[in-house]
Design an enzyme around this catalytic site. Structure first.
Site, PDB file in Angstrom:
ATOM      1  N   ARG A 186       0.904  -1.120  -0.031  1.00 30.23           N
ATOM      2  CA  ARG A 186       0.097   0.172   0.056  1.00 30.23           C
ATOM      3  C   ARG A 186       0.760   1.224  -0.126  1.00 30.23           C
ATOM      4  O   ARG A 186       0.746   2.191  -0.547  1.00 30.23           O
ATOM      5  CB  ARG A 186      -1.059   0.156   1.201  1.00 30.23           C
ATOM      6  CG  ARG A 186      -1.780   1.155   1.376  1.00 30.23           C
ATOM      7  CD  ARG A 186      -2.823   1.320   2.360  1.00 30.23           C
ATOM      8  NE  ARG A 186      -3.015   2.707   2.547  1.00 30.23           N
ATOM      9  CZ  ARG A 186      -4.214   2.916   3.432  1.00 30.23           C
ATOM     10  NH1 ARG A 186      -4.725   2.037   4.241  1.00 30.23           N
ATOM     11  NH2 ARG A 186      -4.870   4.268   3.387  1.00 30.23           N
TER      12      ARG A 186
ATOM     13  N   ASN B 168     -10.675  -4.220  -0.633  1.00 35.17           N
ATOM     14  CA  ASN B 168     -10.597  -3.222  -1.564  1.00 35.17           C
ATOM     15  C   ASN B 168      -9.671  -3.776  -2.505  1.00 35.17           C
ATOM     16  O   ASN B 168      -8.859  -4.596  -2.518  1.00 35.17           O
ATOM     17  CB  ASN B 168      -9.974  -1.900  -0.781  1.00 35.17           C
ATOM     18  CG  ASN B 168     -11.097  -1.026  -0.177  1.00 35.17           C
ATOM     19  OD1 ASN B 168     -12.165  -1.032  -0.933  1.00 35.17           O
ATOM     20  ND2 ASN B 168     -10.933  -0.587   0.883  1.00 35.17           N
TER      21      ASN B 168
ATOM     22  N   CYS C 162     -19.271  -1.935   0.894  1.00 36.80           N
ATOM     23  CA  CYS C 162     -18.294  -0.930   1.233  1.00 36.80           C
ATOM     24  C   CYS C 162     -18.902  -0.209   2.585  1.00 36.80           C
ATOM     25  O   CYS C 162     -20.116   0.463   2.407  1.00 36.80           O
ATOM     26  CB  CYS C 162     -17.835  -0.035   0.091  1.00 36.80           C
ATOM     27  SG  CYS C 162     -16.906   1.243   0.682  1.00 36.80           S
ATOM     28  N   ASP C 163     -18.281   0.164   3.373  1.00 34.17           N
ATOM     29  CA  ASP C 163     -18.698   0.840   4.589  1.00 34.17           C
ATOM     30  C   ASP C 163     -18.527   2.554   4.235  1.00 34.17           C
ATOM     31  O   ASP C 163     -19.155   3.124   5.110  1.00 34.17           O
ATOM     32  CB  ASP C 163     -17.915   0.519   5.884  1.00 34.17           C
ATOM     33  CG  ASP C 163     -16.441   0.880   5.876  1.00 34.17           C
ATOM     34  OD1 ASP C 163     -16.178   1.331   4.918  1.00 34.17           O
ATOM     35  OD2 ASP C 163     -15.915   0.869   7.142  1.00 34.17           O
TER      36      ASP C 163
ATOM     37  N   HIS D 150     -16.890   3.940  -4.323  1.00 31.37           N
ATOM     38  CA  HIS D 150     -16.185   5.268  -4.146  1.00 31.37           C
ATOM     39  C   HIS D 150     -16.118   6.106  -5.076  1.00 31.37           C
ATOM     40  O   HIS D 150     -15.371   7.263  -5.386  1.00 31.37           O
ATOM     41  CB  HIS D 150     -14.620   4.947  -3.813  1.00 31.37           C
ATOM     42  CG  HIS D 150     -14.295   4.252  -2.807  1.00 31.37           C
ATOM     43  ND1 HIS D 150     -12.908   3.649  -2.282  1.00 31.37           N
ATOM     44  CD2 HIS D 150     -15.121   3.700  -1.750  1.00 31.37           C
ATOM     45  CE1 HIS D 150     -13.007   2.999  -1.247  1.00 31.37           C
ATOM     46  NE2 HIS D 150     -14.167   3.023  -0.713  1.00 31.37           N
TER      47      HIS D 150
ATOM     48  N   TYR E  78     -14.629  10.253  -1.632  1.00 25.69           N
ATOM     49  CA  TYR E  78     -13.533   9.728  -2.393  1.00 25.69           C
ATOM     50  C   TYR E  78     -13.511  10.508  -3.753  1.00 25.69           C
ATOM     51  O   TYR E  78     -12.575  10.652  -4.437  1.00 25.69           O
ATOM     52  CB  TYR E  78     -13.423   8.414  -2.739  1.00 25.69           C
ATOM     53  CG  TYR E  78     -12.931   7.615  -1.584  1.00 25.69           C
ATOM     54  CD1 TYR E  78     -11.798   7.168  -1.316  1.00 25.69           C
ATOM     55  CD2 TYR E  78     -13.902   7.157  -0.667  1.00 25.69           C
ATOM     56  CE1 TYR E  78     -11.083   6.506  -0.423  1.00 25.69           C
ATOM     57  CE2 TYR E  78     -13.329   6.317   0.543  1.00 25.69           C
ATOM     58  CZ  TYR E  78     -11.941   5.865   0.703  1.00 25.69           C
ATOM     59  OH  TYR E  78     -11.471   5.410   1.707  1.00 25.69           O
TER      60      TYR E  78
ATOM     61  N   ARG F 166      -0.792   8.175   3.833  1.00 25.76           N
ATOM     62  CA  ARG F 166      -1.759   7.682   4.321  1.00 25.76           C
ATOM     63  C   ARG F 166      -1.417   6.189   5.087  1.00 25.76           C
ATOM     64  O   ARG F 166      -1.618   5.766   6.210  1.00 25.76           O
ATOM     65  CB  ARG F 166      -3.107   7.468   3.970  1.00 25.76           C
ATOM     66  CG  ARG F 166      -4.306   6.579   4.559  1.00 25.76           C
ATOM     67  CD  ARG F 166      -4.770   7.515   5.613  1.00 25.76           C
ATOM     68  NE  ARG F 166      -5.827   6.459   6.467  1.00 25.76           N
ATOM     69  CZ  ARG F 166      -6.126   6.705   7.826  1.00 25.76           C
ATOM     70  NH1 ARG F 166      -5.686   7.589   8.567  1.00 25.76           N
ATOM     71  NH2 ARG F 166      -7.098   6.079   8.315  1.00 25.76           N
TER      72      ARG F 166
END
Length: 455
Positions: free
Chosen positions: A95, A150, A172-173, A202, A268, A288
């Site tokens: 990531r 994801n 997705c939350d 998103h 997003y 992040r």
């Protein structure tokens, strides 16, 4: 369908989200009875660190639930009724590269949006298909996979193409987190809201926010014009989304709505509609991923080690909308409750002016046989065009994964709104190929010097 109590497997059991999800399950045991919880992860050391905390959470509520920790898929899935899937292929070290490589080229660095999301998708589609096949081999014939791995839109599109008959519900939350904030602003619990929403994961918009039949979107517009999608006291947001970067994300809904006030955007969309401002405020050396690794991950693993050493479990593991939403959806699947939730489904005419086979995110009634989407109708030209471009980027990425096609991967990167030019797309893609050599399928060029490359 099967009868409770259920056997539940959590694929990605070593995630630091697992204790919170299990806590959500435990406080709802009367609603969703469980006979056994199984943790499954290919990273056994990580899972073994988290597992004692999960067991403590279970035993605080039940002595009867069997608890199994395994890296053997047959043990994990045999006879299971539900599988919660939360895989992170490449973990946080990848990531970090997803975020930092684009930033080196002046492009948004984010784990699910832009080049980072495309890279993450290339890593995740085929492992998700492998998981589906394992569940199909061992689990109950009517088992449901509730997938929140994801990048959800790309994974869902890959699953649609490669395993079209799989019993997978992709969720997705993020919309639910937005609803939590709306509820806080309006002074009501999010469960009191009934929303209309359309888009891709998103990448969508709320068009109505009903409370007892009254549309509260006008009230929300006035509040957002001052504070963004946050209460005046931003500290009241869910701890899961209260880091400085998240507070900034919720605030950025204001400039989007200042320009396009009709609908309330998914947060997003900041990455696609204001990428220059996002890049200007991103630190290419501390993204992040670093914030999470040095924050939530470090805190939760320290709490796990402290519990192992002292037997005292700190309050580091909380129940948030993430876990609550998963349990809500699983209950509706289990008991045919037909509850209305925002989920990802094959379009099939729900959004009239998007392709029939597109994977869209819309309200749906969740039944024991899956989601029944609500018909949205035709969306405005501006939104349709944005959605078509994003959809094309995601679909080309899936085709590149399946075919091992370099040109289609380059097209996917070039079409993404976060990427300014073909040259940026190629430079980022080529660097990401090297970084993902252990994870991506091989991408082969079909053309060289104007000639088709013979295979």
């Amino acid at each position: 369908m099967f009868k409770p109590p259920f056997i539940l497997s959590i694929a990605g059991g070593g995630s630091t989200y697992t204790p919170g999800i299990v806590k959500s399950l435990m406080v709802r045991l009367q609603d969703f009875p469980l006979a056994e919880i199984r943790l499954y992860d290919i990273d056994a050391p990580r899972q073994n660190t988290i597992a004692p905390v999960v067991e403590k959470v279970i035993r605080d509520h039940s002595q009867d639930i069997k608890f199994t920790v395994t890296s053997d898929p047959e043990v994990a899935f045999s006879g299971a009724h539900f599988v919660f899937a939360q895989m992170r292929v490449g973990q946080y070290k990848m990531r970090e590269l997803d975020e930092k490589i684009p930033l080196r080229h002046g492009v948004v660095g984010q784990e699910t949006c832009g080049p980072g999301g495309l890279a993450y998708g290339l890593r995740t589609i085929l492992p998700m298909v492998e998981l589906i096949d394992l569940v199909d081999s061992y689990a109950h014939a009517k088992a449901w996979i509730v997938n929140y791995s994801n990048p959800a839109a790309i994974v869902a599109e890959g699953v649609r193409r490669l395993r079209p008959n799989a019993r997978v519900l992709n969720i997705c939350d993020m919309p639910v987190a937005a609803m939590r904030n709306m509820g806080a602003i309006l002074g009501v619990d999010r469960h009191k809201l009934e929303v209309d929403y359309f888009g891709l994961n998103h990448f969508g918009w709320f068009t109505r926010v009903l409370v007892d039949g009254e549309d509260k979107l006008p009230e929300l517009r006035r509040h957002i014009a001052k504070y963004g999608l946050l209460t005046e006291d931003a500290a009241k947001t869910d701890p899961q989304h209260s880091d400085p970067s998240w507070v900034k994300t919720w605030r950025n809904i204001k400039p989007i709505m200042d320009n396009f006030p009709e609908y309330l955007p998914n947060p997003y969309l900041q990455y696609y509609l204001m990428p220059n401002q996002i890049v200007a405020h991103q630190n290419p050396d501390y993204t992040r991923a670093n914030e999470v690794m040095n924050g939530r991950e470090k805190k939760l693993f320290a709490a796990a080690e402290e519990y192992k050493r002292t037997g005292i479990l700190s309050d580091a593991f909380h129940v948030g909308v993430h876990g609550e939403f998963i349990v809500d959806v699983a209950r509706s699947l289990a008991f045919n409750l037909r509850q209305r939730h925002l989920v990802m489904v094959e379009n099939r005419g729900a959004i009239v002016n998007l392709p029939y086979d597109a994977v869209v995110e819309v309200p749906a009634y969740i039944t024991s046989e899956g989601p029944e989407p609500v018909r949205v109708g035709q969306v405005p030209l501006f939104h349709q065009t944005l959605l078509q471009q994003q959809l094309a980027s995601e679909q080309l990425l899936v085709e590149a994964t399946i075919e091992g096609n370099y040109e289609k991967a380059l097209q996917a990167f070039t079409l993404n709104r976060t990427v300014p030019t073909m040259e940026h797309a190629k430079a980022i893609l080529d660097e990401m190929i090297e970084a993902n050599r252990d994870y991506w399928p091989a991408l082969q060029k079909a053309w060289q010097d104007g000639e088709v490359i013979k295979k």
